[in-house]
Motif scaffolding. Structure first.
Motif, PDB file in Angstrom:
ATOM      1  N   THR A  33      -3.516   0.202  -3.337  1.00  0.00           N
ATOM      2  CA  THR A  33      -2.862  -1.110  -3.251  1.00  0.00           C
ATOM      3  C   THR A  33      -2.066  -1.352  -4.538  1.00  0.00           C
ATOM      4  OG1 THR A  33      -4.703  -2.263  -4.310  1.00  0.00           O
ATOM      5  CG2 THR A  33      -4.816  -2.002  -1.907  1.00  0.00           C
ATOM      6  N   LEU A  34      -1.166  -2.306  -4.479  1.00  0.00           N
ATOM      7  CA  LEU A  34      -0.382  -2.679  -5.661  1.00  0.00           C
ATOM      8  C   LEU A  34      -1.307  -3.129  -6.789  1.00  0.00           C
ATOM      9  CD1 LEU A  34       2.447  -3.139  -6.918  1.00  0.00           C
ATOM     10  CD2 LEU A  34       2.362  -5.455  -5.993  1.00  0.00           C
ATOM     11  N   GLU A  35      -2.331  -3.891  -6.435  1.00  0.00           N
ATOM     12  CA  GLU A  35      -3.293  -4.384  -7.428  1.00  0.00           C
ATOM     13  C   GLU A  35      -3.993  -3.212  -8.137  1.00  0.00           C
ATOM     14  OE1 GLU A  35      -6.963  -7.639  -7.634  1.00  0.00           O
ATOM     15  OE2 GLU A  35      -6.349  -6.819  -5.704  1.00  0.00           O
ATOM     16  N   GLN A  36      -4.364  -2.192  -7.377  1.00  0.00           N
ATOM     17  CA  GLN A  36      -5.015  -1.011  -7.969  1.00  0.00           C
ATOM     18  C   GLN A  36      -4.052  -0.261  -8.880  1.00  0.00           C
ATOM     19  OE1 GLN A  36      -6.206   0.709  -4.245  1.00  0.00           O
ATOM     20  NE2 GLN A  36      -8.309  -0.045  -4.402  1.00  0.00           N
ATOM     21  N   ARG A  37      -2.816  -0.116  -8.442  1.00  0.00           N
ATOM     22  CA  ARG A  37      -1.835   0.600  -9.281  1.00  0.00           C
ATOM     23  C   ARG A  37      -1.549  -0.167 -10.570  1.00  0.00           C
ATOM     24  NH1 ARG A  37       0.169   1.069  -4.170  1.00  0.00           N
ATOM     25  NH2 ARG A  37       1.960  -0.317  -4.505  1.00  0.00           N
ATOM     26  N   LYS A  38      -1.548  -1.487 -10.477  1.00  0.00           N
ATOM     27  CA  LYS A  38      -1.329  -2.305 -11.678  1.00  0.00           C
ATOM     28  C   LYS A  38      -2.523  -2.185 -12.625  1.00  0.00           C
ATOM     29  CE  LYS A  38       0.787  -6.629 -13.042  1.00  0.00           C
ATOM     30  NZ  LYS A  38       1.335  -7.925 -12.611  1.00  0.00           N
TER      31      LYS A  38
ATOM     32  N   ASN B 120       4.701   0.100  -9.345  1.00  0.00           N
ATOM     33  CA  ASN B 120       5.008  -0.371  -7.995  1.00  0.00           C
ATOM     34  C   ASN B 120       4.890   0.770  -6.980  1.00  0.00           C
ATOM     35  OD1 ASN B 120       5.921  -2.693  -6.395  1.00  0.00           O
ATOM     36  ND2 ASN B 120       7.648  -1.365  -5.924  1.00  0.00           N
ATOM     37  N   ASP B 121       5.212   1.996  -7.434  1.00  0.00           N
ATOM     38  CA  ASP B 121       5.224   3.156  -6.532  1.00  0.00           C
ATOM     39  C   ASP B 121       4.264   4.269  -6.931  1.00  0.00           C
ATOM     40  OD1 ASP B 121       7.451   2.296  -4.811  1.00  0.00           O
ATOM     41  OD2 ASP B 121       8.667   2.501  -6.615  1.00  0.00           O
ATOM     42  N   VAL B 122       3.806   4.266  -8.178  1.00  0.00           N
ATOM     43  CA  VAL B 122       3.092   5.426  -8.728  1.00  0.00           C
ATOM     44  C   VAL B 122       1.710   5.040  -9.258  1.00  0.00           C
ATOM     45  CG1 VAL B 122       3.203   7.237 -10.519  1.00  0.00           C
ATOM     46  CG2 VAL B 122       5.290   6.535  -9.320  1.00  0.00           C
ATOM     47  N   VAL B 123       0.747   5.938  -9.051  1.00  0.00           N
ATOM     48  CA  VAL B 123      -0.595   5.777  -9.621  1.00  0.00           C
ATOM     49  C   VAL B 123      -0.647   6.607 -10.903  1.00  0.00           C
ATOM     50  CG1 VAL B 123      -3.072   6.120  -9.279  1.00  0.00           C
ATOM     51  CG2 VAL B 123      -1.603   5.593  -7.313  1.00  0.00           C
ATOM     52  N   ILE B 124      -1.036   5.988 -12.016  1.00  0.00           N
ATOM     53  CA  ILE B 124      -1.163   6.719 -13.274  1.00  0.00           C
ATOM     54  C   ILE B 124      -2.627   6.757 -13.695  1.00  0.00           C
ATOM     55  CG2 ILE B 124      -0.454   4.598 -14.526  1.00  0.00           C
ATOM     56  CD1 ILE B 124      -0.154   8.242 -15.804  1.00  0.00           C
TER      57      ILE B 124
ATOM     58  N   GLY C 274      11.337  11.884 -10.652  1.00  0.00           N
ATOM     59  CA  GLY C 274      10.365  11.819  -9.560  1.00  0.00           C
ATOM     60  C   GLY C 274       9.309  10.750  -9.767  1.00  0.00           C
ATOM     61  N   ILE C 275       9.049  10.424 -11.032  1.00  0.00           N
ATOM     62  CA  ILE C 275       8.056   9.389 -11.356  1.00  0.00           C
ATOM     63  C   ILE C 275       8.713   8.003 -11.410  1.00  0.00           C
ATOM     64  CG2 ILE C 275       6.425   8.561 -13.114  1.00  0.00           C
ATOM     65  CD1 ILE C 275       6.155  11.563 -13.971  1.00  0.00           C
ATOM     66  N   LEU C 276       9.889   7.934 -12.037  1.00  0.00           N
ATOM     67  CA  LEU C 276      10.519   6.636 -12.304  1.00  0.00           C
ATOM     68  C   LEU C 276      11.380   6.083 -11.175  1.00  0.00           C
ATOM     69  CD1 LEU C 276      11.409   7.264 -16.038  1.00  0.00           C
ATOM     70  CD2 LEU C 276       9.995   5.385 -15.204  1.00  0.00           C
ATOM     71  N   ALA C 277      11.734   6.925 -10.210  1.00  0.00           N
ATOM     72  CA  ALA C 277      12.607   6.456  -9.119  1.00  0.00           C
ATOM     73  C   ALA C 277      11.935   5.339  -8.335  1.00  0.00           C
ATOM     74  CB  ALA C 277      12.942   7.617  -8.193  1.00  0.00           C
TER      75      ALA C 277
ATOM     76  N   THR D 219       0.848  -1.196   0.000  1.00  0.00           N
ATOM     77  CA  THR D 219       0.000   0.000   0.000  1.00  0.00           C
ATOM     78  C   THR D 219       0.882   1.242   0.000  1.00  0.00           C
ATOM     79  OG1 THR D 219      -1.717  -1.189   1.205  1.00  0.00           O
ATOM     80  CG2 THR D 219      -1.837   1.206   1.240  1.00  0.00           C
ATOM     81  N   LYS D 220       0.583   2.167  -0.886  1.00  0.00           N
ATOM     82  CA  LYS D 220       1.389   3.395  -1.000  1.00  0.00           C
ATOM     83  C   LYS D 220       0.507   4.614  -0.783  1.00  0.00           C
ATOM     84  CE  LYS D 220       5.247   1.371  -2.596  1.00  0.00           C
ATOM     85  NZ  LYS D 220       6.641   1.613  -2.313  1.00  0.00           N
ATOM     86  N   GLN D 221       1.090   5.582  -0.107  1.00  0.00           N
ATOM     87  CA  GLN D 221       0.400   6.836   0.168  1.00  0.00           C
ATOM     88  C   GLN D 221       0.639   7.809  -0.981  1.00  0.00           C
ATOM     89  OE1 GLN D 221      -1.326   6.697   2.954  1.00  0.00           O
ATOM     90  NE2 GLN D 221      -2.232   8.733   2.901  1.00  0.00           N
TER      91      GLN D 221
END
Length: 198
Positions: A169-174, A143-147, A78-81, A4-6
């Motif tokens: 969640t990771l699933e949502q970001r994927k 893995n880290d970013v919501v697009i 900032g996006i790809l790190a 889960t990422k903030q």
């Protein structure tokens, strides 16, 4: 590696501004900071929210008639790190690269411009470069970013924010990344088809 990422910072760069206000309102309520350019920045500020100009991060103005705005290592870094990669984190600190956790993009209307009977010159100016690059970068680093790759996804994110606050969640970001590559693929296919007919 936290699943889960903030969401703390959002880069918003859209062509169509309609439908964005509810999403911006909820993100602002959740304490998310905004980063933007041009007309989108003006919209965010007109709604009463603070917004940092991309130019203040890159130290470059929008150049070449708006062709180059977001294309800069401080934005794409900032996006790809990778947040769990110490080497990436060290370089972010070294080069003062801000973490960007959410990217909201709405591409130039290429297909609509072709359909309108516009000139070849006008059509070529509607080939989005920065936007499509932001979409691909955000999707690659799901893995880290919501697009959010189009306004069709605004309500999808809004629904998530309403249910679980500014975290995903990771699933949502994927899921968002999958939609993003679909948008990118469709867009490039439309451009390819137009060039093939010319």
């Amino acid at each position: 590696m936290a699943q889960t990422k903030q969401i703390k910072t959002a880069l918003v760069s859209v062509f169509h501004k309609d439908g964005l206000d509810k999403l911006l309102s909820k993100l602002n309520d959740e304490g998310v900071k905004f980063l933007s350019t041009g007309g989108t920045q003006q919209l965010i500020e007109s709604l009463g929210y603070e917004c940092q100009a991309v130019e203040s991060v890159t130290t470059y103005p929008s150049i070449l008639g708006g062709r180059v705005k977001t294309l800069h290592p401080k934005i794409f870094g900032g996006i790809l790190a990778r947040r769990d990669n110490q080497g990436d984190r060290d370089q972010m600190a070294q080069y003062e690269i801000p973490e960007i956790d959410l990217v909201i993009v709405d591409l130039y209307p290429f297909e609509q411009t072709v359909a309108s009977g516009a000139s070849a010159e006008e059509i070529i100016e509607k080939i989005d470069i920065g936007g499509i690059s932001l979409i691909r970068a955000g999707a690659k680093n799901f893995n880290d970013v919501v697009i959010v790759p189009s306004k069709a996804e605004y309500n999808v994110l809004l629904d998530i924010l309403e249910k679980q606050g500014a975290s995903t969640t990771l699933e949502q970001r994927k899921m968002f990344a999958t939609k993003a590559f679909g948008v990118s693929s469709h867009y490039d296919t439309a451009i390819h088809n137009w060039f093939s007919k010319e």
